[in-house]
Design a protein around this motif. Structure first.
Motif, mmCIF file in Angstrom:
data_model
loop_
_atom_site.group_PDB
_atom_site.id
_atom_site.type_symbol
_atom_site.label_atom_id
_atom_site.label_comp_id
_atom_site.label_asym_id
_atom_site.label_seq_id
_atom_site.Cartn_x
_atom_site.Cartn_y
_atom_site.Cartn_z
ATOM 1 N N SER A 10 0.596 -1.247 -0.246
ATOM 2 C CA SER A 10 -0.155 0.400 0.250
ATOM 3 C C SER A 10 0.630 1.314 -0.102
ATOM 4 C CB SER A 10 -0.536 0.189 1.490
ATOM 5 O OG SER A 10 0.048 0.053 1.915
ATOM 6 N N PRO A 11 0.459 1.956 -0.184
ATOM 7 C CA PRO A 11 1.197 3.224 -0.051
ATOM 8 C C PRO A 11 1.786 3.498 1.191
ATOM 9 C CG PRO A 11 -0.668 4.152 -1.432
ATOM 10 C CD PRO A 11 -1.181 3.178 -1.010
ATOM 11 N N ALA A 12 1.321 3.186 2.026
ATOM 12 C CA ALA A 12 1.762 3.721 3.658
ATOM 13 C C ALA A 12 2.619 2.451 3.998
ATOM 14 C CB ALA A 12 0.709 3.765 4.441
ATOM 15 N N GLU A 13 2.804 1.502 3.386
ATOM 16 C CA GLU A 13 4.089 0.314 3.480
ATOM 17 C C GLU A 13 4.571 0.831 2.212
ATOM 18 O OE1 GLU A 13 1.414 -3.698 4.336
ATOM 19 O OE2 GLU A 13 1.412 -2.938 2.104
ATOM 20 N N ALA A 14 4.800 1.713 0.591
ATOM 21 C CA ALA A 14 5.863 1.824 0.376
ATOM 22 C C ALA A 14 6.824 2.893 1.132
ATOM 23 C CB ALA A 14 5.023 1.736 -0.891
ATOM 24 N N ALA A 15 5.593 3.981 1.429
ATOM 25 C CA ALA A 15 6.433 5.449 2.609
ATOM 26 C C ALA A 15 7.516 4.316 3.467
ATOM 27 C CB ALA A 15 4.955 5.627 2.947
ATOM 28 N N GLU A 16 6.502 3.143 3.696
ATOM 29 C CA GLU A 16 7.696 3.070 5.080
ATOM 30 C C GLU A 16 8.831 2.322 4.790
ATOM 31 O OE1 GLU A 16 7.007 -0.247 8.908
ATOM 32 O OE2 GLU A 16 5.132 0.428 8.453
ATOM 33 N N TYR A 17 8.923 1.392 3.488
ATOM 34 C CA TYR A 17 9.830 0.745 2.562
ATOM 35 C C TYR A 17 11.275 2.001 2.187
ATOM 36 C CZ TYR A 17 11.798 -2.546 0.026
ATOM 37 O OH TYR A 17 13.252 -3.391 -0.817
ATOM 38 N N LEU A 18 10.879 2.983 2.349
ATOM 39 C CA LEU A 18 11.222 4.242 1.356
ATOM 40 C C LEU A 18 11.993 4.890 2.544
ATOM 41 C CD1 LEU A 18 10.092 5.135 -2.000
ATOM 42 C CD2 LEU A 18 12.396 3.407 -1.497
ATOM 43 N N GLY A 19 11.116 5.350 3.722
ATOM 44 C CA GLY A 19 11.438 5.815 4.656
ATOM 45 C C GLY A 19 11.397 7.091 4.470
ATOM 46 N N LEU A 28 4.645 10.420 -6.420
ATOM 47 C CA LEU A 28 4.847 9.477 -7.062
ATOM 48 C C LEU A 28 4.047 8.683 -8.069
ATOM 49 C CD1 LEU A 28 7.932 8.482 -4.891
ATOM 50 C CD2 LEU A 28 7.809 9.796 -6.421
ATOM 51 N N VAL A 29 3.087 8.734 -7.726
ATOM 52 C CA VAL A 29 2.409 7.839 -8.203
ATOM 53 C C VAL A 29 1.217 8.311 -9.084
ATOM 54 C CG1 VAL A 29 -0.296 6.680 -7.746
ATOM 55 C CG2 VAL A 29 1.803 5.915 -6.792
ATOM 56 N N GLN A 30 0.924 9.611 -8.658
ATOM 57 C CA GLN A 30 0.163 10.485 -9.600
ATOM 58 C C GLN A 30 0.947 11.257 -10.372
ATOM 59 O OE1 GLN A 30 -0.436 14.457 -7.560
ATOM 60 N NE2 GLN A 30 -2.118 15.006 -8.570
ATOM 61 N N GLU A 31 2.131 11.342 -10.383
ATOM 62 C CA GLU A 31 3.691 12.250 -11.226
ATOM 63 C C GLU A 31 3.531 10.793 -12.373
ATOM 64 O OE1 GLU A 31 6.556 14.060 -9.378
ATOM 65 O OE2 GLU A 31 4.554 15.605 -8.896
ATOM 66 N N ARG A 32 3.065 9.674 -11.885
ATOM 67 C CA ARG A 32 3.409 8.587 -12.832
ATOM 68 C C ARG A 32 4.538 8.617 -13.181
ATOM 69 N NH1 ARG A 32 -1.179 6.437 -16.883
ATOM 70 N NH2 ARG A 32 -3.117 7.152 -15.483
ATOM 71 N N ARG A 33 5.904 8.834 -11.859
ATOM 72 C CA ARG A 33 7.145 8.428 -12.049
ATOM 73 C C ARG A 33 7.492 7.195 -11.645
ATOM 74 N NH1 ARG A 33 8.454 13.186 -8.463
ATOM 75 N NH2 ARG A 33 10.300 12.909 -8.387
ATOM 76 N N ILE A 34 6.725 6.270 -11.034
ATOM 77 C CA ILE A 34 7.055 5.228 -10.472
ATOM 78 C C ILE A 34 5.194 4.501 -11.411
ATOM 79 C CG2 ILE A 34 8.607 5.211 -8.854
ATOM 80 C CD1 ILE A 34 5.625 4.751 -7.049
ATOM 81 N N ARG A 35 5.413 3.068 -11.666
ATOM 82 C CA ARG A 35 4.955 2.195 -12.093
ATOM 83 C C ARG A 35 4.042 1.697 -10.614
ATOM 84 N NH1 ARG A 35 7.076 -2.422 -15.895
ATOM 85 N NH2 ARG A 35 4.630 -2.175 -15.712
ATOM 86 N N VAL A 37 -0.222 -0.460 -9.908
ATOM 87 C CA VAL A 37 -1.209 -1.422 -9.548
ATOM 88 C C VAL A 37 -2.571 -0.662 -9.581
ATOM 89 C CG1 VAL A 37 -1.699 -3.910 -9.339
ATOM 90 C CG2 VAL A 37 0.559 -3.677 -9.734
ATOM 91 N N LYS A 38 -3.181 -1.418 -9.925
ATOM 92 C CA LYS A 38 -4.582 -0.461 -9.909
ATOM 93 C C LYS A 38 -5.727 -2.002 -8.954
ATOM 94 C CE LYS A 38 -6.814 2.755 -9.815
ATOM 95 N NZ LYS A 38 -7.390 4.020 -8.768
ATOM 96 N N VAL A 43 -4.430 1.483 -4.711
ATOM 97 C CA VAL A 43 -3.228 1.704 -5.373
ATOM 98 C C VAL A 43 -2.112 0.417 -4.663
ATOM 99 C CG1 VAL A 43 -1.322 3.218 -6.356
ATOM 100 C CG2 VAL A 43 -3.586 3.692 -6.160
ATOM 101 N N ARG A 44 -1.863 -0.327 -5.389
ATOM 102 C CA ARG A 44 -0.527 -0.693 -4.530
ATOM 103 C C ARG A 44 0.471 -0.473 -6.258
ATOM 104 N NH1 ARG A 44 -3.863 -0.172 -1.388
ATOM 105 N NH2 ARG A 44 -4.683 -2.223 -0.447
ATOM 106 N N ILE A 45 2.115 -0.741 -5.092
ATOM 107 C CA ILE A 45 3.117 -0.877 -5.445
ATOM 108 C C ILE A 45 4.203 -2.199 -5.269
ATOM 109 C CG2 ILE A 45 5.532 0.782 -5.708
ATOM 110 C CD1 ILE A 45 3.474 2.587 -4.230
ATOM 111 N N ARG A 46 4.906 -2.619 -5.844
ATOM 112 C CA ARG A 46 5.312 -4.191 -5.890
ATOM 113 C C ARG A 46 6.867 -3.426 -5.375
ATOM 114 N NH1 ARG A 46 3.656 -8.098 -8.618
ATOM 115 N NH2 ARG A 46 1.649 -7.759 -10.569
ATOM 116 N N THR A 47 7.450 -4.279 -4.638
ATOM 117 C CA THR A 47 8.582 -4.020 -3.901
ATOM 118 C C THR A 47 9.694 -3.330 -5.580
ATOM 119 O OG1 THR A 47 9.232 -6.464 -3.677
ATOM 120 C CG2 THR A 47 7.975 -4.793 -1.958
#
Length: 73
Positions: A10-19, A28-35, A37-38, A43-47
């Motif tokens: 999730s975005p919260a988990e991704a934020a924790e992953y990146l600190g 990053l998602v809104q500007e489509r700077r990262i891929r 998944v809907k 919104v979900r982001i692969r590690t």
């Protein structure tokens, strides 16, 4: 077909992953700077995407930059 595990975060988990904060991930998602998944409306982001982002934005040391410059010549 074999599938290597690549968790969806999730975005919260991704934020924790990146600190970082969740707002940074959402930008990053809104500007489509990262891929991403809907999944329905979520919104979900692969590690692996986050790892690639880290690799792409890692600044080399001055020594690494100099040696890369000399190899190009």
């Amino acid at each position: 077909m074999t599938h290597t595990p690549d968790p969806l975060l999730s975005p919260a988990e991704a934020a924790e992953y990146l600190g970082t904060g969740v707002r940074f991930i959402r930008r990053l998602v809104q500007e489509r700077r990262i891929r991403y998944v809907k999944v329905g409306r979520h919104v979900r982001i692969r590690t692996s995407v986050l790892d690639a982002y880290i690799d792409d934005h890692t600044v080399p040391t001055l020594r690494e930059a100099r040696s890369a410059y000399r190899k190009a010549a």
